[in-house]
Design an enzyme around this catalytic site. Structure first.
Site, mmCIF file in Angstrom:
data_model
loop_
_atom_site.group_PDB
_atom_site.id
_atom_site.type_symbol
_atom_site.label_atom_id
_atom_site.label_comp_id
_atom_site.label_asym_id
_atom_site.label_seq_id
_atom_site.Cartn_x
_atom_site.Cartn_y
_atom_site.Cartn_z
ATOM 1 N N HIS A 271 -1.355 24.874 9.929
ATOM 2 C CA HIS A 271 -1.877 24.481 8.618
ATOM 3 C C HIS A 271 -1.404 23.065 8.280
ATOM 4 O O HIS A 271 -2.206 22.205 7.905
ATOM 5 C CB HIS A 271 -1.413 25.470 7.540
ATOM 6 C CG HIS A 271 -1.693 25.008 6.143
ATOM 7 N ND1 HIS A 271 -2.965 24.942 5.627
ATOM 8 C CD2 HIS A 271 -0.872 24.560 5.162
ATOM 9 C CE1 HIS A 271 -2.913 24.483 4.382
ATOM 10 N NE2 HIS A 271 -1.653 24.238 4.072
ATOM 11 N N ASP B 45 -20.233 -5.071 11.186
ATOM 12 C CA ASP B 45 -19.586 -3.919 11.823
ATOM 13 C C ASP B 45 -18.104 -4.227 11.880
ATOM 14 O O ASP B 45 -17.665 -5.263 11.389
ATOM 15 C CB ASP B 45 -20.149 -3.675 13.239
ATOM 16 C CG ASP B 45 -20.018 -2.205 13.639
ATOM 17 O OD1 ASP B 45 -18.969 -1.606 13.331
ATOM 18 O OD2 ASP B 45 -20.946 -1.661 14.249
ATOM 19 N N TRP C 146 5.235 21.615 11.647
ATOM 20 C CA TRP C 146 4.560 20.324 11.902
ATOM 21 C C TRP C 146 5.591 19.241 12.179
ATOM 22 O O TRP C 146 5.279 18.216 12.749
ATOM 23 C CB TRP C 146 3.657 19.930 10.723
ATOM 24 C CG TRP C 146 4.348 19.139 9.653
ATOM 25 C CD1 TRP C 146 5.086 19.638 8.634
ATOM 26 C CD2 TRP C 146 4.362 17.710 9.488
ATOM 27 N NE1 TRP C 146 5.568 18.619 7.856
ATOM 28 C CE2 TRP C 146 5.141 17.423 8.353
ATOM 29 C CE3 TRP C 146 3.791 16.643 10.197
ATOM 30 C CZ2 TRP C 146 5.374 16.118 7.905
ATOM 31 C CZ3 TRP C 146 4.031 15.339 9.742
ATOM 32 C CH2 TRP C 146 4.806 15.090 8.613
ATOM 33 N N SER D 216 -5.625 7.684 18.856
ATOM 34 C CA SER D 216 -6.790 7.440 18.016
ATOM 35 C C SER D 216 -6.411 6.590 16.812
ATOM 36 O O SER D 216 -7.057 5.587 16.503
ATOM 37 C CB SER D 216 -7.373 8.787 17.566
ATOM 38 O OG SER D 216 -8.145 8.630 16.412
ATOM 39 N N SER D 217 -5.325 6.966 16.131
ATOM 40 C CA SER D 217 -4.927 6.238 14.927
ATOM 41 C C SER D 217 -4.529 4.811 15.255
ATOM 42 O O SER D 217 -4.854 3.879 14.522
ATOM 43 C CB SER D 217 -3.758 6.947 14.243
ATOM 44 O OG SER D 217 -4.131 8.248 13.890
ATOM 45 N N HIS E 19 7.958 9.513 7.000
ATOM 46 C CA HIS E 19 7.825 9.073 5.622
ATOM 47 C C HIS E 19 6.743 8.030 5.429
ATOM 48 O O HIS E 19 5.920 8.192 4.534
ATOM 49 C CB HIS E 19 9.145 8.691 4.955
ATOM 50 C CG HIS E 19 8.951 8.825 3.479
ATOM 51 N ND1 HIS E 19 9.007 10.039 2.831
ATOM 52 C CD2 HIS E 19 8.548 7.933 2.543
ATOM 53 C CE1 HIS E 19 8.675 9.875 1.570
ATOM 54 N NE2 HIS E 19 8.404 8.609 1.358
ATOM 55 N N GLU F 94 4.207 7.988 7.062
ATOM 56 C CA GLU F 94 3.016 8.833 7.193
ATOM 57 C C GLU F 94 2.575 9.365 5.826
ATOM 58 O O GLU F 94 1.381 9.468 5.545
ATOM 59 C CB GLU F 94 3.305 9.995 8.151
ATOM 60 C CG GLU F 94 2.250 11.092 8.210
ATOM 61 C CD GLU F 94 0.952 10.648 8.871
ATOM 62 O OE1 GLU F 94 0.944 9.582 9.522
ATOM 63 O OE2 GLU F 94 -0.060 11.364 8.719
ATOM 64 N N TYR G 189 2.726 7.843 3.086
ATOM 65 C CA TYR G 189 1.955 6.780 2.427
ATOM 66 C C TYR G 189 0.642 6.526 3.154
ATOM 67 O O TYR G 189 -0.338 6.115 2.538
ATOM 68 C CB TYR G 189 2.825 5.524 2.280
ATOM 69 C CG TYR G 189 4.016 5.831 1.399
ATOM 70 C CD1 TYR G 189 3.828 6.053 0.041
ATOM 71 C CD2 TYR G 189 5.280 5.996 1.925
ATOM 72 C CE1 TYR G 189 4.886 6.413 -0.769
ATOM 73 C CE2 TYR G 189 6.349 6.359 1.125
ATOM 74 C CZ TYR G 189 6.144 6.568 -0.222
ATOM 75 O OH TYR G 189 7.192 6.947 -1.018
ATOM 76 N N SER H 103 -8.911 3.571 -7.262
ATOM 77 C CA SER H 103 -8.954 2.244 -7.879
ATOM 78 C C SER H 103 -10.370 1.674 -7.895
ATOM 79 O O SER H 103 -10.652 0.725 -8.632
ATOM 80 C CB SER H 103 -8.019 1.284 -7.136
ATOM 81 O OG SER H 103 -6.708 1.781 -7.162
ATOM 82 N N HIS I 73 15.868 10.565 3.364
ATOM 83 C CA HIS I 73 15.919 11.467 2.213
ATOM 84 C C HIS I 73 15.339 12.841 2.574
ATOM 85 O O HIS I 73 15.434 13.766 1.783
ATOM 86 C CB HIS I 73 15.264 10.860 0.965
ATOM 87 C CG HIS I 73 13.784 10.708 1.034
ATOM 88 N ND1 HIS I 73 13.092 9.795 0.282
ATOM 89 C CD2 HIS I 73 12.850 11.360 1.749
ATOM 90 C CE1 HIS I 73 11.812 9.889 0.545
ATOM 91 N NE2 HIS I 73 11.641 10.830 1.425
ATOM 92 N N HIS I 74 14.740 12.943 3.763
ATOM 93 C CA HIS I 74 14.338 14.263 4.250
ATOM 94 C C HIS I 74 15.527 14.996 4.869
ATOM 95 O O HIS I 74 15.384 16.123 5.322
ATOM 96 C CB HIS I 74 13.237 14.133 5.304
ATOM 97 C CG HIS I 74 11.970 13.550 4.752
ATOM 98 N ND1 HIS I 74 10.948 14.320 4.263
ATOM 99 C CD2 HIS I 74 11.568 12.269 4.586
ATOM 100 C CE1 HIS I 74 9.975 13.544 3.842
ATOM 101 N NE2 HIS I 74 10.324 12.293 4.025
ATOM 102 N N THR J 225 5.249 2.911 -7.550
ATOM 103 C CA THR J 225 4.327 4.041 -7.662
ATOM 104 C C THR J 225 4.011 4.313 -9.133
ATOM 105 O O THR J 225 2.859 4.551 -9.506
ATOM 106 C CB THR J 225 4.939 5.289 -6.997
ATOM 107 O OG1 THR J 225 5.477 4.909 -5.743
ATOM 108 C CG2 THR J 225 3.901 6.356 -6.788
ATOM 109 N N LYS K 66 1.522 1.907 -10.540
ATOM 110 C CA LYS K 66 0.120 2.214 -10.217
ATOM 111 C C LYS K 66 -0.441 3.197 -11.240
ATOM 112 O O LYS K 66 -1.558 3.023 -11.734
ATOM 113 C CB LYS K 66 -0.006 2.798 -8.808
ATOM 114 C CG LYS K 66 0.399 1.853 -7.718
ATOM 115 C CD LYS K 66 -0.142 2.259 -6.364
ATOM 116 C CE LYS K 66 -1.556 1.776 -6.170
ATOM 117 N NZ LYS K 66 -1.672 0.331 -6.045
ATOM 118 N N ARG L 42 11.624 28.036 2.272
ATOM 119 C CA ARG L 42 10.327 27.696 2.874
ATOM 120 C C ARG L 42 10.146 28.392 4.210
ATOM 121 O O ARG L 42 11.100 28.826 4.831
ATOM 122 C CB ARG L 42 10.295 26.210 3.203
ATOM 123 C CG ARG L 42 9.946 25.325 2.109
ATOM 124 C CD ARG L 42 10.090 23.902 2.623
ATOM 125 N NE ARG L 42 8.879 23.476 3.309
ATOM 126 C CZ ARG L 42 8.715 22.248 3.772
ATOM 127 N NH1 ARG L 42 9.660 21.370 3.664
ATOM 128 N NH2 ARG L 42 7.582 21.922 4.358
#
Lengths: 623, 408
Positions: free
Chosen positions: A79, A108, A143, A173-174, A257, A259, A261, A272, A306-307, A332, A335, A454
């Protein structure tokens, strides 16, 4: 097979790719690739959602026994992996593809065939990882795949092999797409499209590509280590050989982290675009919005640990990462306030894209606040790895990313297809999603604060968690129902929606100046840009949003002159990126399937031959 | 500095009403992080309250402004084009600075608390070595040379200082009602955690880091007891097994298949003397510490077989069976792979908090642990079961269970 690939392509052959399935397999048109990304991402979103329904049904009450512990672990691993790498990222990529060339006034992307390759590799990677379900051996390490649980010693099956290889493919790919879009945005802007005139979505996309380019190599390295451990007996994460299990965590979160963002900034960009259009006002504080994007991305590389407040890094490291994490809340917050400033004093019309855009502002705020709560390590020791965190990141990723992406889907569907999505169904979708998501995720805050850890397959009775879990499960099914409405609306509107015209929302950016859907060459004449909002007059737009078009659902889309008629050279379609992907995938299939060396070599050969054929084929037809 | 401390005291004084509300709220929520029962837990809670209050304030202001804007600025039919504002430097600086100030208010006590809570534990603390295993907890008290599993006894008022190690993958040691969690990461290099429980009771502990198949079934119990009770518990745990296997009379007929003689007198005596005052009284266990895990659908054990169980025969079987390879019973067997069973009968649960420790569950556990707990490393002992390591019939298993139950 390989010899067929190597045969030089004949110029006239391009005709066979003009319609039908071949036109999709061989396309190098960024708009078609964008649509492929969108369809695929929505399909994975549905599959990831079905996994979520199993999870929620299993956790509905205490001591649930709907699925086994092993199946549950596979479900939550897939998931997360599916939603992050196969739904949200590619849905963002769909918008990068659809919008970047249109928004900067280009025909293009810089490397159209590399772009096709990115899509096919993403498809291959996502299918590869999910094939594991068919043999009931889906990845089951989470994950985040923490070492040493991800090593052969503790995970001897093929489950994590699928994850390791699948993620490696998806990362390719990314990365390919990241370099492509950076090149496109830097080099292919229309005359007058200064950086500080660029639509904010393109800015968000631009910043996101840098995050991808800088963060994905880290996970590639981490996963390569793991792949070598699992297949070739190295000892990067093998604790029996003295490896430190925290190496993986540092590498993973140094990627993980940024990721976060990568997942949220494109949605910020879409919102926006949406808020000004439906507020009839320009974006409040454009430069600050751009700087805050950059600042978030920059600071995003300095907060990874911080994780890891619970792993015992010591008080100094805990303090530093705590403060950097708090700092990131400032841009943040800016925004959020600037979006409020955009709406403040406007004439707000609550069309479906606007509803989802407002949804992001309201719901992401909740995720942001709980995020600040985790930034205080002593308090985080009570929160981390509990359902409070699950609540937090679903507010960020569903309340933030998905709300923003849905806003984008409704907003740009007319540009993509030439037809409108149904407004009433869209509103049903929004309100059910809004109710369902709050019902599903808000009670998780309480479950977490009341001690529910969790990633648990099952929990005991009398823990005080039953009611929260009941609500979450109801919420999940409401989201599922809302998504079914969206799917119906999306699929039906492609052929039967009202005709959109060039600019159904009276939106301000240049992509709305061209016909919907745009011809394959985009702009018949490359525009010259003179302002941030070229579609709005200097004194401002009409006071009210125009009514949503409702007519012409039974009429065909308008047709345009072809590129040949206009004398515009467009890249020829080619299936070589697809063939290269197939070779690459075959090599990985050989690796996981009993390490069949001949298959690996065959796949590698097809890949290399396809690449040669690709490079030797001229981009445009000879004339 | 004094001014700062005064400010801090004022903030905490202001938080007291919330703290009380939090305590009231924990009725019905036995594992809540609020109203923690140790100084460390309360320090962490105070920060959480501060964060909840400031977060709540920001939530109300931002969502309030949003809803206000949505109502006030919704489009009206006769509207004119809104003023095309492009920004406002003063405003934007203001709403950059306000969050910065709020964050500073959070950062200062956070950093201070980090150093406070990660300081070395007080001298004379009770040392507890915690070792995480897939999927159970081993607890050692080096000062008292005690090894036990899945149930911690801690004296109220004395700092408990934990040294956390893992035997395999990463786990996380968490007792929500006592303190925040700490991951159990390395085999050699330990992590540390300390707190001083300040009230007596029975609490739930969890593994909070995903650690594989039975992550959800890696629970434990913590009993905080008076220093006197703790001393009694220590004394009891230091003695040898309650049922001296060496002293048990060998039963010549145990080897005969199908032989089910009546329990020996010695066994009856042991079972009857179930008056162990050193452990937490079972009839006082709060409901949330009594497992309600349902039995697997295809698991059953005949009640009449249990009725005929004989611990003396069980002791003989244990000594010669595969059990000794993995489990320690002081003076009987040296195994160290599974939990130490010297006083297994004194524990309230089996399977790491998964089932009540009674004959019904213990027999099924010995027969087929993997059915009872997914992924369990202990192989089935029942005859004819897949991957079985033993070949015991139900009566032999009941005898074994009776023996283990007698080890109070």
């Amino acid at each position: 097979m390989a010899t067929t690939v190597a045969a030089p392509s004949v110029t006239g052959k391009a005709h066979k790719y003009e319609s039908g399935i071949w036109s999709w397999l061989a396309t190098t048109d960024h708009k078609r690739i964008g649509q492929l990304y969108m369809y695929t991402a929505i399909a994975w979103f549905v599959i990831g959602g079905i996994e979520a329904l199993f999870i929620r049904s299993q956790l509905y009450g205490p001591n649930g026994r709907l699925v086994s512990a092993d199946t549950y672990n596979q479900l939550f691993t897939m998931h997360g992996t599916t939603m992050i790498f196969m739904a949200i990222m590619p849905l963002s990529a769909a918008f990068f593809n659809l919008l970047i060339p249109l928004q900067i006034g280009a025909r293009d992307v810089a490397f159209p065939r590399l772009n096709a390759f990115s899509y096919w590799v993403f498809l291959a990677g996502s299918v590869f990882m999910n094939v594991s379900w068919l043999i009931h051996a889906a990845p089951d390490g989470g994950w985040f795949a923490y070492a040493p649980l991800n090593t052969r010693q503790f995970n001897p099956g093929v489950n994590m092999d699928f994850w390791v290889i699948g993620l490696q493919i998806l990362g390719l790919s990314s990365l390919a797409a990241g370099f492509n879009f950076v090149t496109t945005i830097i080099n292919m802007r229309a005359p007058g499209m200064h950086f500080m005139r660029m639509p904010v979505f393109t800015w968000a996309a631009f910043v996101t590509q840098f995050l991808i380019i800088l963060a994905f190599p880290i996970i590639t390295v981490a996963v390569t280590f793991l792949l070598f451990d699992r297949f070739f007996g190295t000892n990067f994460y093998e604790i029996a050989a003295g490896a430190d299990p925290l190496l993986w965590q540092h590498l993973f979160w140094l990627f993980g982290h940024p990721e976060v963002y990568i997942l949220i900034l494109p949605a910020f960009g879409l919102v926006s675009e949406v808020l000004p259009t439906f507020s009839r006002k320009p974006l409040f504080g454009y430069p600050v919005m751009v700087y805050s994007l950059i600042l978030i991305a920059f600071l995003g590389f300095g907060v990874w640990a911080h994780h890891m407040f619970a792993v015992g890094m010591g008080p100094v490291a805990d303090s530093i990462f705590s403060v950097t994490t708090m700092l990131i809340a400032i841009p943040t917050g800016v925004k959020i306030f600037n979006w409020l400033g955009t709406m403040w004093g406007g004439n707000l019309s609550f069309k479906t894209p606007m509803l989802f855009g407002i949804g992001l502002v309201g719901l992401f705020t909740i995720g942001g606040i709980s995020g600040v709560m985790h930034s205080s390590p002593p308090s985080d020791l009570m929160q981390t790895d509990s359902y409070f965190i699950v609540a937090h990141f679903h507010y960020v990723l569903f309340g933030g990313s998905m709300m923003g992406l849905f806003a984008g889907v409704y907003y740009y569907f007319p540009k993509m297809t030439g037809r409108m999505m149904s407004e009433p169904l869209g509103k049903w979708h929004f309100w059910l999603t809004f109710i369902g998501m709050n019902l599903a995720f808000f009670p998780m805050h309480f479950a977490g604060l009341n001690g529910m850890p969790r990633r648990i397959w099952s929990y005991d009775a009398n823990q005080g968690w039953d009611f929260d879990n009941h609500l979450s499960t109801y919420g999940a099914f409401i989201i599922a129902f809302a998504t079914a409405i969206f799917l119906y609306n999306f699929l039906r509107s492609r052929g039967h929606g009202a005709l959109a015209g060039n600019n159904p929302w009276d939106a301000p950016t240049i992509e709305w100046s061209m016909p919907s859907p745009p011809p394959d060459y985009n702009y018949a004449k490359i525009p010259t840009v003179t302002s941030r909002y070229p579609m709005w007059p200097q004194q401002g737009p009409t006071p009210l949003s125009p009514p949503v078009p409702t007519a012409g659902g039974d009429q065909p889309l308008p047709t345009y002159q072809t590129a040949e008629q206009l004398g515009i050279h467009m890249p020829t379609p080619t299936i070589k990126p697809l063939l290269a992907t197939m070779g690459l995938t075959l090599a990985f299939v050989g690796l996981i399937w009993h390490r069949q060396i001949p298959i690996i070599l065959l796949g590698g050969a097809i890949f290399i031959v396809s690449l040669y054929a690709w490079v030797l084929t001229p981009l445009e037809p000879e004339h | 500095m004094t001014g700062f401390h005064r400010a801090r005291r004022t903030v905490y004084a202001a938080l007291t009403p919330v703290f009380v509300l939090g305590l009231a709220a924990c009725a019905g929520f036995p594992d809540t992080i609020f109203g923690a029962h140790s100084e460390i837990g309360r320090t962490e809670d105070r920060l959480t309250y501060l964060l909840l209050i400031l977060g709540g304030l920001v939530f109300v202001l931002v969502e309030g402004a949003l809803i206000w804007a949505l109502i006030k600025f919704r489009s009206k039919p006769n509207a004119t084009t809104p003023k095309q504002t492009h920004g406002n430097t003063t405003l934007e600086i203001t709403w950059t600075l306000i969050p910065a100030v709020i964050l500073a208010v959070i950062a200062v006590p956070s950093v201070r608390t980090i150093f406070e809570t990660q300081a070395a534990a007080a001298a004379g603390s009770l040392q507890v070595d915690v070792i995480g295993h897939q999927w159970w907890w081993e607890f050692r008290y080096p000062q008292y040379k005690i090894t036990t599993a899945n149930e911690l006894y801690l004296p109220v008022g004395r700092t408990a200082s934990f040294t956390l190690r893992t035997d395999d993958v990463i786990h996380s040691f968490w007792i929500p009602q006592l303190a925040g969690k700490r991951d159990v990461v390395h085999k050699e290099r330990p992590n540390y955690l300390w707190f001083t429980p300040d009230s007596a009771g029975a609490w739930n502990g969890f593994c909070a880091e995903y650690c594989g198949t039975s992550h959800s079934n890696m629970r434990f119990r913590v009993f905080t007891v008076s220093p006197e009770q703790f001393a009694a518990w220590v004394k009891h745990q230091q003695t040898g097994p309650a049922f001296p296997a060496t002293a048990a009379t060998p039963q010549p007929d145990t080897s005969k298949k199908g032989a089910t003689p009546a329990p020996s007198p010695a066994a009856t005596a042991t079972l009857a003397s179930d008056t162990n005052t050193a452990t937490y009284p079972r009839d006082q266990l709060p409901t949330w510490t009594v497992p309600a895990t349902p039995l697997p659908a295809d698991e059953h054990f005949d009640e009449s077989t249990i009725a005929k169980a004989d611990p003396a025969r069980g002791a003989q079987i244990f000594k010669t069976a595969a059990c000794i390879g993995c489990h320690t019973i002081q003076g009987v067997s040296p195994g160290i792979i599974g939990p130490n069973l010297t006083h297994v009968g004194s524990r309230t649960t089996i399977g790491a908090g998964l089932y009540p420790n009674d004959m019904k569950h213990l027999t099924m556990w010995i027969k087929d642990a993997r059915l009872m707990k997914p992924g369990s490393i202990m192989p089935p002992m029942g005859k004819g079961l897949p991957e079985a390591m033993g070949a015991f019939d139900d009566q032999q298993i009941a005898d074994l269970a009776a023996y283990l139950s007698s080890l109070k």
